[in-house]
Design an enzyme around this catalytic site. Structure first.
Site, PDB file in Angstrom:
ATOM      1  CG  ASP A   4     136.921 136.384 -24.710  1.00 58.41           C
ATOM      2  OD1 ASP A   4     136.745 137.247 -25.587  1.00 58.41           O
ATOM      3  OD2 ASP A   4     136.382 136.442 -23.590  1.00 58.41           O
ATOM      4  CG  ASP A  36     135.146 139.973 -28.630  1.00 56.63           C
ATOM      5  OD1 ASP A  36     134.108 139.322 -28.863  1.00 56.63           O
ATOM      6  OD2 ASP A  36     135.311 140.624 -27.578  1.00 56.63           O
ATOM      7  CD  GLU A  37     132.575 135.369 -26.975  1.00 56.53           C
ATOM      8  OE1 GLU A  37     132.798 134.365 -26.264  1.00 56.53           O
ATOM      9  OE2 GLU A  37     131.809 136.296 -26.633  1.00 56.53           O
TER      10      GLU A  37
END
Length: 668
Positions: A110, A200-201
């Site tokens: 993350d 983003d993860e």
């Protein structure tokens, strides 16, 4: 006593409303542990707004729902031997425990305050200062700003009250997409089949990589984080655990720029889960949290204490999901998003309040154009179109229409259906318009299957073709799975009942920035903005909230005006008219579904696509005519002409040419 006058404790009501107004991002890393003063400031700043009144109404409705649940609990417990119920649950727990899999090493990666971190790359002067990304509605906040309670999903004027020195930076989604691609490419070096859970993860299974490179999990993850920092100058946090749920929880333990590994043992996992807040569990939303708290469940350990009640109230709470949560058991299958997992496709726009009909219709056309592009790019068709609109009072409503034919991606058709659903509702004061298509059909996969079926039809007639000898049942994946629970690839339940109904409500919660004079009307869709690269769409039906009204409309009773003159909204590709629509809570009822043919003579199997059809001869022949389109026949004949299986067509029936070879001729 009517439900709208159920008594609620003032203190409880006040506390729950403050928590609701605080928004869904209160568990973000970097926020102050005691947020009571922050929540008070948010509530004071929101008072008097339409948003505040709507949230107050929703909070009251949740309180009334809790009152009904408690009443139902008392009823189901009356005269029940709770000890026997608990013993039965203990047997389920024992079976689940026996199936625990600790063989895979799963990592949840993350990025730390991703948008804010990317902005820092381009503007180092922001270093150490409280700033947030967004204008009107924040998409993220720096860790310095989070100390003041500023977070994603918050209106900028609320954030300014919490942090007067806050610096606002406009979104640059193109830049975020570029950086996201670089980061994801790094992750794929360690697991080519990684699952991106957003821009983003993501999830990685590093088991093979660690074995091949003789590394421990901690060493591997340290290397991943170091490579990301070296090549992008960004930091990433990570959680290491035996499954995806635990890995996601662990990735938040040492944020920012840290990692946490959970011990791979049954006892350690259960100890880890015991005191964990129920809200930290993926698949438990804010509404679910309040419902669980009402029966005494605040931590995962409380699930075991109240297992008997949960068993008796399985429909309300989802027993199996909560038992999985208590044990810390979940899916450990990591793979990219699969097309067949998609349940819906939609687009929506948020804007300053509109009330003129022409302005509202203009937004509808913009949404239809966006949806058309997405459907064409993805190769999707569907059978149900849902219009969603949000009033200036922040109440959300949906209107749906189902068809017995496939709806293709044509802007004018989507506009026609959208207008048919919208016009009876006018006049309205709206601030959001959306269109969503559900009951999807994968046109790409369907084309491939039909081409292969036609080739089989021309290339071979070997083997028993009689449906009495070998039945082949093919059910459209969306038809089959629409009403089932949200399950992982390996069959684990992923959320509490109703979670997805409120997830969208959570995403859109704080879009009350139109109350702010600095609201940016160009921020058209905050729901899409935070994760423009989200790979996995929600497994949700058309948006529903506690105040959502759904009016399903039968395609047999009403058609768009353009449909009466042609076939607007209806794709040329259609299934036999005898295939009924399934009924569900958000779709047409059985009475509204197209009726079966009156002269059904039995089940027949199409020799082209292999589908079983319950129809008469006329309907069966019509289906075959559709399968045997001229272009597909020519393509199949061309392929078959170079095949080693030669055949001729005599009187419309395939007959294999005689072959000179000996035994085994005609078979492969």
């Amino acid at each position: 006593m009517p439900s709208d006058s159920l008594p609620l404790k003032p203190s409880q009501d006040s506390e729950s409303l403050l928590r609701r107004l605080a928004g869904p991002s209160t568990t973000k890393a970097g926020l102050a542990k005691d947020q009571s003063e922050i929540n008070r400031i948010i509530a004071e700043a929101s008072k008097g707004s339409k948003f505040y009144e709507n949230e107050k109404k929703k909070d009251k409705e949740t309180g009334e729902r809790i009152a009904r649940i408690l009443k139902h609990r008392d009823e189901v417990l009356r005269g029940v031997d709770l000890q026997k119920v608990e013993q039965a649950v203990d047997q389920i727990l024992a079976k689940m425990e026996a199936q625990r899999d600790l063989s895979q090493t799963i990592v949840h990666v993350d990025m730390d305050a991703f948008y804010a971190s990317v902005e820092l790359l381009d503007n180092p002067e922001l270093e150490g200062k409280p700033f947030a990304v967004g204008h009107g509605v924040l998409t993220t906040a720096s860790y310095e700003a989070r100390k003041y309670g500023v977070r994603s999903g918050m209106a900028s004027f609320i954030a300014a009250k919490l942090c007067p020195d806050l610096i606002l930076v406009k979104n640059n989604f193109q830049r975020y997409s570029e950086v996201s691609k670089k980061v994801m490419d790094i992750f794929r070096r360690y697991d080519a089949a990684m699952c991106a859970a957003g821009c983003d993860e993501g999830y990685l299974n590093i088991t093979p990589y660690c074995t091949e490179h003789h590394m421990t999990a901690e060493e591997c993850v340290q290397e991943i984080r170091a490579v990301v920092h070296r090549e992008t100058h960004l930091t990433v946090s990570a959680g290491i655990a035996p499954n995806k749920m635990l890995a996601k929880i662990c990735s938040d333990k040492n944020k920012p720029n840290g990692q946490f590994k959970l011990e791979f043992s049954s006892q350690a996992i259960k100890e880890f889960m015991k005191d964990l807040s129920i809200r930290k569990v993926p698949g438990v939303g804010r509404v679910n949290e309040r419902l669980l708290e009402s029966i005494g469940i605040r931590t995962c350990g409380d699930i075991y204490t109240h297992r008997g009640v949960l068993s008796l109230m399985d429909k309300e709470f989802g027993l199996h999901f909560l038992l999985q949560t208590y044990l810390g058991i979940a899916s450990n299958v990591v793979q990219p998003y699969q097309r067949e997992e998609r349940k819906s496709i939609g687009a929506e726009r948020t804007f300053s309040t509109l009330w003129k009909q022409e302005d509202i219709l203009q937004k509808l056309e913009e949404v239809a154009a966006e949806l058309e592009a997405d459907m064409q790019e993805g190769g999707w068709a569907g059978k149900t179109v849902t219009l969603k609109y949000k009033l200036d009072t922040y109440q959300v409503f949906t209107r749906a229409k189902s068809f017995d034919r496939w709806i293709c991606a044509k802007r004018e058709d989507l506009i026609a259906i959208g207008k048919e659903l919208l016009m009876p509702e006018l006049p309205l004061r709206v601030r959001l318009i959306g269109l969503r298509v559900t009951k999807l059909k994968d046109m790409r996969k369907d084309a491939e299957k039909k081409a292969a079926g036609i080739k089989r039809f021309f290339e071979s007639v070997s083997g028993p073709a009689s449906p009495s000898k070998k039945r082949r049942v093919q059910v459209d994946a969306d038809e089959k799975n629409h009403d089932l629970l949200s399950l992982s690839q390996d069959g684990y339940e992923e959320a509490m009942p109703g979670y997805h109904d409120h997830a969208e409500d959570d995403e859109n919660l704080d879009k009350h920035s139109a109350e702010d004079p600095d609201f940016d009307p160009d921020l058209e869709s905050h729901a899409r903005a935070p994760n423009p690269l989200r790979m996995r769409p929600p497994v949700s039906a058309p948006a529903s909230t506690s105040n959502t009204s759904v009016k399903p409309m039968s395609s047999r009773s009403t058609k768009p005006s353009s449909a009466r003159s042609g076939a607007a909204g209806i794709c040329a590709i259609k299934d036999p008219p005898t295939v009924p629509l399934q009924a569900s809570s958000s779709r047409p009822t059985a009475e509204q579904a197209p009726a079966q043919s009156d002269d059904v003579v039995g089940t027949q199997t199409c020799p082209i696509c292999g589908k079983e059809l319950e129809t008469d001869n006329r309907g069966f022949n019509a289906h075959i005519d559709f399968c045997l389109s001229r272009g597909a026949i020519l393509e199949a004949q061309t392929s078959a002409s170079v095949s080693t299986k030669k055949f001729t067509v005599t009187n419309g029936s395939p007959a294999r040419k005689k072959r000179k070879s000996g035994k085994g001729a005609g078979r492969r």
